[in-house]
Design a protein around this motif. Structure first.
Motif, PDB file in Angstrom:
ATOM      1  N   LEU A  10       0.838  -1.206   0.000  1.00  0.00           N
ATOM      2  CA  LEU A  10       0.000   0.000   0.000  1.00  0.00           C
ATOM      3  C   LEU A  10       0.873   1.256   0.000  1.00  0.00           C
ATOM      4  O   LEU A  10       0.563   2.245  -0.686  1.00  0.00           O
ATOM      5  CB  LEU A  10      -0.926  -0.010   1.217  1.00  0.00           C
ATOM      6  N   GLY A  14       0.822   4.211  -2.710  1.00  0.00           N
ATOM      7  CA  GLY A  14       0.526   5.606  -2.365  1.00  0.00           C
ATOM      8  C   GLY A  14       1.657   6.576  -2.638  1.00  0.00           C
ATOM      9  O   GLY A  14       1.424   7.769  -2.836  1.00  0.00           O
ATOM     10  N   LEU A  18       1.561   8.814   1.219  1.00  0.00           N
ATOM     11  CA  LEU A  18       1.532   8.020   2.452  1.00  0.00           C
ATOM     12  C   LEU A  18       2.904   8.052   3.109  1.00  0.00           C
ATOM     13  O   LEU A  18       3.923   7.907   2.441  1.00  0.00           O
ATOM     14  CB  LEU A  18       1.134   6.577   2.158  1.00  0.00           C
ATOM     15  N   VAL A  37     -10.027  -2.931   3.806  1.00  0.00           N
ATOM     16  CA  VAL A  37      -9.774  -1.578   4.293  1.00  0.00           C
ATOM     17  C   VAL A  37     -11.114  -0.967   4.680  1.00  0.00           C
ATOM     18  O   VAL A  37     -12.079  -1.038   3.908  1.00  0.00           O
ATOM     19  CB  VAL A  37      -9.085  -0.708   3.223  1.00  0.00           C
ATOM     20  N   MET A 116      -1.643   9.843   6.102  1.00  0.00           N
ATOM     21  CA  MET A 116      -2.083  10.189   4.746  1.00  0.00           C
ATOM     22  C   MET A 116      -1.872  11.681   4.576  1.00  0.00           C
ATOM     23  O   MET A 116      -2.577  12.504   5.178  1.00  0.00           O
ATOM     24  CB  MET A 116      -3.555   9.800   4.566  1.00  0.00           C
ATOM     25  N   TYR A 122     -10.472   7.909   0.560  1.00  0.00           N
ATOM     26  CA  TYR A 122     -10.244   6.548   1.062  1.00  0.00           C
ATOM     27  C   TYR A 122     -10.507   5.512  -0.017  1.00  0.00           C
ATOM     28  O   TYR A 122      -9.894   4.442  -0.060  1.00  0.00           O
ATOM     29  CB  TYR A 122     -11.170   6.248   2.247  1.00  0.00           C
ATOM     30  N   TYR A 125      -7.608   3.845  -1.851  1.00  0.00           N
ATOM     31  CA  TYR A 125      -6.879   2.798  -1.140  1.00  0.00           C
ATOM     32  C   TYR A 125      -7.721   1.519  -1.017  1.00  0.00           C
ATOM     33  O   TYR A 125      -7.192   0.389  -1.112  1.00  0.00           O
ATOM     34  CB  TYR A 125      -6.452   3.295   0.235  1.00  0.00           C
TER      35      TYR A 125
END
Length: 506
Positions: A10, A14, A18, A37, A116, A122, A125
């Motif tokens: 992840l 990102g 991130l 998630v 974040m 959201y 993700y």
């Protein structure tokens, strides 16, 4: 095979959006698979979460500057106890930066924390994780179909059972061991035999009749065991070193169990046919058809054991199948040196001296009683079988295994054999009539009989020993014979009386 989504993957997705603030309590923390998630700003979102979830929040439940550190501590502790793999915190919307108290709480509980850094929704993700999970499921389905096809092809090979076991090892990247009902390893690479401790543990599990799946721990290693067979246990399959038994892997193992069940059922049917053939050969030997029995055995297994023979009769009724399986394996390992069959509800084993220790091990492992004798030839088997059966009847009972030797019973001659068969009790009961008569009448019949027998039925020496005239002694002996229902004047009567006195002293 596609890897499952993790915090590391992840973070790679990102990029600069991130930032990993807390890596968790170990380097592996960010490698834990993410199962989903979920986004929530609830003070306690755990009722809506499951272990393996990644939680995303923008911190609306923590008013900036008005939230005590204890609230962050309690919040993170609940997430950690619930099995959440990590926390993603959107700092831009409400806080500007991730609260120091939240970072400290995540460090204290070993919970990975991601900041974040922008306002990326959201959903981006969530979609990344969903697509990764979907790709993994699709690839797993394709793998499962291909693996099932490979197993089917393996089952069609001449050595089907060995081939499917080898194919399962290749597909699951672990070691697969197959055992028969007696706990002996089958259809595996014989250059890699199972460790003795594992063989013992599997044999014990099968011996107890344990069914279904179970775990074995042997010498610090863990094994997954699954029994094979429904009406009766045909064996077990053991997996060693299986890292992940997901539903696809379980389906594959179940397919192998189905194949193995058929193969082992056929194996058992063939074993039953071979056992009946063994019984027939034994009947031929007992009937005197030694040449015919030898030809039959030679075509099926090889030569019969040669003299001198050890002849065992086993009392194996409680667990006959396991004993027969063990003897079949022993006979295969000692071709020409060991033969067995069934007769009158007992198992009869013929064995040469070199293989006799194997038979004794089977007797010990199954806590059996047995009678044993020797035969100088196969033609003498009927008499030897009778002798071994007599020895079996005299073998002590109880849990401990015991082999009774016929030669030990005959060490005392015919009287010793009679005593071993319990004739002493009958002799004492018979002569008790004389003792009771003497007690009731004040007579001396018992003393007269005992003195007469000790002097080999000679009248003069016995009379002198008692201090009476020989006619008085003769009168007492005749009276004793009348009470006992025998005639001491003839040889048969004297022998009966002599044997009764000797056996009564045992």
């Amino acid at each position: 095979m596609s890897a499952p989504p993790t915090i590391r993957s992840l973070l790679e997705f990102g990029g600069d959006r991130l930032l990993l603030l807390v890596p968790g309590d170990s380097p592996d923390s960010i490698e834990r698979p993410i199962s989903w998630v979920h986004g929530s700003d609830l003070p306690d979102p755990t009722p809506f979460l499951a272990a393996g979830h990644l939680l995303l929040t923008d911190g609306a439940q923590f008013p900036p500057g008005a939230t005590p550190d204890e609230r962050y501590e309690d919040y993170v502790a609940r997430l950690q106890r619930h099995g959440i793999v990590g926390l993603g915190f959107g700092a831009r919307l409400h806080h500007g930066e991730t609260p120091a108290a939240l970072i400290a709480a995540c460090r204290a509980h070993g919970l990975p924390l991601i900041e974040m850094t922008d306002l990326t929704p959201y959903l981006a993700y969530i979609q990344f994780v969903a697509e990764a999970l979907d790709a993994q499921r699709t690839e797993r389905i394709r793998w499962s179909v291909a693996a099932q096809r490979a197993l089917t092809k393996a089952a069609l090979r001449p050595d089907g059972l060995a081939s499917i076991v080898a194919e399962l090892e290749r597909q699951l990247d672990c070691r697969v061991l197959l055992f028969d009902a007696a706990g002996s390893q089958l259809a595996s690479d014989r250059s890699r035999p199972a460790a003795p401790g594992l063989r013992t543990a599997v044999a014990e599990a099968l011996g107890r009749g344990v069914r279904g799946a179970s775990r074995l721990e042997v010498d610090g290693l863990e094994y997954a065991l699954q029994t094979i067979g429904v009406e009766h246990l045909d064996g077990a399959i053991v997996l060693a070193g299986l890292r992940d038994r997901d539903p696809s892997a379980t389906d594959l193992v179940n397919s192998v169990i189905a194949f193995a069940s058929l193969a082992l059922a056929q194996h058992r049917a063939l074993a039953a046919a071979r056992l009946h053939l063994r019984d027939g050969v034994l009947q031929q030997l007992l009937g005197g058809a030694v040449e015919l029995a030898g030809r039959t055995a030679r075509d099926a297994w090889g030569e019969l054991p040669g003299p001198p023979l050890g002849v065992f009769v086993l009392d194996a009724a409680p667990e006959t199948d396991l004993v027969l399986d063990a003897l079949e394996l022993a006979a295969n390992a000692n071709t020409g040196g060991l033969f067995f069959g069934r007769h009158d509800g007992r198992i009869v084993v013929l064995v040469e001296a070199a293989a006799e220790a194997t038979v004794r091990r089977v007797i010990a492992q199954h806590a059996l009683r047995a009678g044993r004798t020797t035969a100088t030839s196969l033609a003498g088997l009927p008499g030897a079988l009778d002798d071994a059966s007599v020895a079996l009847r005299r073998a002590p009972g109880g849990i401990a295994p015991h082999v009774a030797e016929y030669r030990d019973l005959t060490a005392g001659g015919v009287l010793g054999a009679l005593a071993a068969e319990g004739a002493g009790e009958l002799a004492r009961a018979t002569l008790r009539t004389l003792r009771e008569h003497d007690e009731r009448t004040g007579g001396e019949l018992w003393d007269a009989v005992e003195a007469w027998i000790e002097h080999d039925c000679a009248w003069e020496p016995a009379a002198r020993r008692l201090g009476v005239h020989r006619h008085t002694l003769r009168h007492r002996i005749d009276a004793a014979g009348e009470l006992l229902g025998l005639d001491p004047s003839g040889l048969r009567g004297r022998l009966e009386l002599w044997a009764a006195v000797q056996l009564s002293r045992g």
